[in-house]
Scaffold this active site. Sequence first.
Site, PDB file in Angstrom:
ATOM      1  N   VAL A 128       2.563  10.037   1.370  1.00 15.52           N
ATOM      2  CA  VAL A 128       3.948  10.080   1.876  1.00 15.52           C
ATOM      3  C   VAL A 128       4.968   9.571   0.867  1.00 15.52           C
ATOM      4  O   VAL A 128       6.163   9.762   1.044  1.00 15.52           O
ATOM      5  CB  VAL A 128       4.104   9.305   3.210  1.00 15.52           C
ATOM      6  N   ASN A 164       4.916   5.092   9.938  1.00 13.00           N
ATOM      7  CA  ASN A 164       4.048   3.925  10.094  1.00 13.00           C
ATOM      8  C   ASN A 164       3.258   3.587   8.834  1.00 13.00           C
ATOM      9  O   ASN A 164       2.825   2.457   8.668  1.00 13.00           O
ATOM     10  CB  ASN A 164       3.099   4.195  11.270  1.00 13.00           C
ATOM     11  N   SER A 178       8.346  -4.927   9.785  1.00  6.61           N
ATOM     12  CA  SER A 178       7.511  -6.120   9.952  1.00  6.61           C
ATOM     13  C   SER A 178       8.434  -7.297  10.197  1.00  6.61           C
ATOM     14  O   SER A 178       9.579  -7.296   9.719  1.00  6.61           O
ATOM     15  CB  SER A 178       6.695  -6.375   8.683  1.00  6.61           C
ATOM     16  N   TYR A 209       6.717  -6.525  -0.383  1.00  3.84           N
ATOM     17  CA  TYR A 209       6.513  -6.017   0.981  1.00  3.84           C
ATOM     18  C   TYR A 209       7.725  -6.334   1.868  1.00  3.84           C
ATOM     19  O   TYR A 209       8.238  -5.460   2.591  1.00  3.84           O
ATOM     20  CB  TYR A 209       5.241  -6.660   1.544  1.00  3.84           C
ATOM     21  N   ALA A 210       8.211  -7.585   1.796  1.00  6.60           N
ATOM     22  CA  ALA A 210       9.363  -7.989   2.618  1.00  6.60           C
ATOM     23  C   ALA A 210      10.590  -7.153   2.261  1.00  6.60           C
ATOM     24  O   ALA A 210      11.335  -6.721   3.145  1.00  6.60           O
ATOM     25  CB  ALA A 210       9.651  -9.475   2.427  1.00  6.60           C
ATOM     26  N   ALA A 211      10.782  -6.907   0.956  1.00  6.18           N
ATOM     27  CA  ALA A 211      11.937  -6.097   0.526  1.00  6.18           C
ATOM     28  C   ALA A 211      11.814  -4.674   1.070  1.00  6.18           C
ATOM     29  O   ALA A 211      12.794  -4.097   1.560  1.00  6.18           O
ATOM     30  CB  ALA A 211      12.029  -6.086  -0.994  1.00  6.18           C
ATOM     31  N   SER A 212      10.603  -4.112   1.023  1.00  2.82           N
ATOM     32  CA  SER A 212      10.415  -2.740   1.517  1.00  2.82           C
ATOM     33  C   SER A 212      10.675  -2.678   3.023  1.00  2.82           C
ATOM     34  O   SER A 212      11.288  -1.734   3.524  1.00  2.82           O
ATOM     35  CB  SER A 212       9.005  -2.226   1.193  1.00  2.82           C
ATOM     36  N   LYS A 213      10.225  -3.697   3.739  1.00  2.07           N
ATOM     37  CA  LYS A 213      10.357  -3.695   5.204  1.00  2.07           C
ATOM     38  C   LYS A 213      11.798  -3.988   5.642  1.00  2.07           C
ATOM     39  O   LYS A 213      12.261  -3.480   6.664  1.00  2.07           O
ATOM     40  CB  LYS A 213       9.379  -4.701   5.820  1.00  2.07           C
ATOM     41  N   ILE A 248      -0.952  -8.540  13.399  1.00  4.78           N
ATOM     42  CA  ILE A 248      -1.725  -7.581  14.206  1.00  4.78           C
ATOM     43  C   ILE A 248      -3.110  -7.403  13.575  1.00  4.78           C
ATOM     44  O   ILE A 248      -3.224  -7.258  12.348  1.00  4.78           O
ATOM     45  CB  ILE A 248      -1.015  -6.195  14.253  1.00  4.78           C
TER      46      ILE A 248
HETATM   47  P1  NAD Z   1      -3.798  -0.058   7.902  1.00  2.16           P
HETATM   48  O1  NAD Z   1      -4.026  -0.459   6.476  1.00  2.16           O
HETATM   49  O2  NAD Z   1      -4.890  -0.267   8.887  1.00  2.16           O
HETATM   50  O3  NAD Z   1      -3.347   1.473   7.967  1.00  2.16           O
HETATM   51  C1  NAD Z   1      -2.406   1.980   7.059  1.00  2.16           C
HETATM   52  C2  NAD Z   1      -2.291   3.469   7.226  1.00  2.16           C
HETATM   53  O4  NAD Z   1      -1.310   3.910   6.282  1.00  2.16           O
HETATM   54  C3  NAD Z   1      -3.560   4.238   6.930  1.00  2.16           C
HETATM   55  O5  NAD Z   1      -3.671   5.303   7.848  1.00  2.16           O
HETATM   56  C4  NAD Z   1      -3.329   4.806   5.525  1.00  2.16           C
HETATM   57  O6  NAD Z   1      -3.957   6.065   5.313  1.00  2.16           O
HETATM   58  C5  NAD Z   1      -1.828   5.006   5.563  1.00  2.16           C
HETATM   59  N1  NAD Z   1      -1.268   5.076   4.223  1.00  2.16           N
HETATM   60  C6  NAD Z   1      -1.191   4.090   3.289  1.00  2.16           C
HETATM   61  N2  NAD Z   1      -0.628   4.575   2.185  1.00  2.16           N
HETATM   62  C7  NAD Z   1      -0.333   5.874   2.414  1.00  2.16           C
HETATM   63  C8  NAD Z   1       0.252   6.907   1.637  1.00  2.16           C
HETATM   64  N3  NAD Z   1       0.662   6.693   0.389  1.00  2.16           N
HETATM   65  N4  NAD Z   1       0.398   8.127   2.199  1.00  2.16           N
HETATM   66  C9  NAD Z   1       0.003   8.365   3.452  1.00  2.16           C
HETATM   67  N5  NAD Z   1      -0.566   7.428   4.249  1.00  2.16           N
HETATM   68  C10 NAD Z   1      -0.724   6.199   3.712  1.00  2.16           C
HETATM   69  O7  NAD Z   1      -2.469  -0.835   8.324  1.00  2.16           O
HETATM   70  P2  NAD Z   1      -1.863  -1.243   9.753  1.00  2.16           P
HETATM   71  O8  NAD Z   1      -2.077  -2.695   9.911  1.00  2.16           O
HETATM   72  O9  NAD Z   1      -2.283  -0.311  10.814  1.00  2.16           O
HETATM   73  O10 NAD Z   1      -0.307  -1.062   9.416  1.00  2.16           O
HETATM   74  C11 NAD Z   1       0.482   0.018   9.878  1.00  2.16           C
HETATM   75  C12 NAD Z   1       1.943  -0.314   9.615  1.00  2.16           C
HETATM   76  O11 NAD Z   1       2.287  -1.507  10.310  1.00  2.16           O
HETATM   77  C13 NAD Z   1       2.256  -0.584   8.128  1.00  2.16           C
HETATM   78  O12 NAD Z   1       3.515  -0.046   7.814  1.00  2.16           O
HETATM   79  C14 NAD Z   1       2.291  -2.083   8.067  1.00  2.16           C
HETATM   80  O13 NAD Z   1       3.087  -2.546   7.002  1.00  2.16           O
HETATM   81  C15 NAD Z   1       2.872  -2.433   9.415  1.00  2.16           C
HETATM   82  N6  NAD Z   1       2.610  -3.797   9.855  1.00  2.16           N
HETATM   83  C16 NAD Z   1       1.336  -4.235  10.027  1.00  2.16           C
HETATM   84  C17 NAD Z   1       1.133  -5.558  10.433  1.00  2.16           C
HETATM   85  C18 NAD Z   1      -0.250  -6.132  10.648  1.00  2.16           C
HETATM   86  O14 NAD Z   1      -0.347  -7.348  10.878  1.00  2.16           O
HETATM   87  N7  NAD Z   1      -1.317  -5.337  10.603  1.00  2.16           N
HETATM   88  C19 NAD Z   1       2.224  -6.393  10.645  1.00  2.16           C
HETATM   89  C20 NAD Z   1       3.498  -5.892  10.457  1.00  2.16           C
HETATM   90  C21 NAD Z   1       3.682  -4.592  10.065  1.00  2.16           C
END
Ligand code: NAD
Length: 245
Positions: free
Chosen positions: A62, A88, A140, A153-157, A186
Amino acid sequence: MLLKDKVAVITGASRGIGKAIAEKFAQNGAKLALISRSDGAIKLAQQLNDKGFTAKGYQLDVSDYQQAQQVGQQILQDFETVDILVNNAGITRDTLLLRMTEEDWDKVILVNLKSVFNMTKAFLPTMVRKRQGVFVNISSVVGRGGNAGQANYAASKAGIIGFTKSVAKEYGNRNIRANVIAPGFIETDMTKDLPEKVVQEYVQRIPLRRPGKPEDVASVALFLASDMSSYVTGQVINVCGGMDI
Ligand code: NAD
């Protein structure tokens, strides 16, 4: 059936939060275009089809603008329209700023933030034409509060929040809504390698005294994607068990 016959695109849908959102949306009647970097989204779509749901998987990085437009066109051909986009997909490259390389910075900004621009551009024209559309972008709590070891990461979010609020203001008059979910801690693959001590420290800071589940985030995504939130736009909703940020 809050999303009956709606077409929803979900990025990062192979696992974790994205997978939970895909399952929740399918159970609520949506037709799904699932995207992941690996072939995981294709496999999940197959599993959902086997259960009688409508889903198709696409392999896409993406962060690549051209590829995102091409796959976007393919999705529009396959499904004829798009009603909902859930941005996501995300990664971390955590390290203290003193040690952070330019590559650590660029990669996280590209995958987490530029991807949201790329995917939004792919579907916005269709939504504007239809005068209807919903964006749900996954940020996030770190994007609101910052975090040591996560400057990239914080800057991106944080960028996702500014982008989403701008989309909400620019396209609200076309009946397009855009909101952000800010998850806290999570339990997914992204957090599974954190040392137990760090996990316990997080849990102590969470009034609900447990890490969140992907389904906790998926429920709020369902609310924001559905007409239940028809008068909600430009907002950031924390899903963090009450954790201070
Ligand atoms: P995860 O690592 O389990 O899943 C990440 C998903 O993103 C995977 O399906 C992967 O294929 C996809 N992905 C990564 N890079 C990609 C790319 N270049 N192109 C296409 N797909 C790509 O992570 P998660 O914990 O399920 O996180 C999902 C979202 O929630 C993320 O944006 C993460 O930053 C955010 N988030 C997670 C948490 C947490 O505690 N897990 C907290 C806050 C925010």
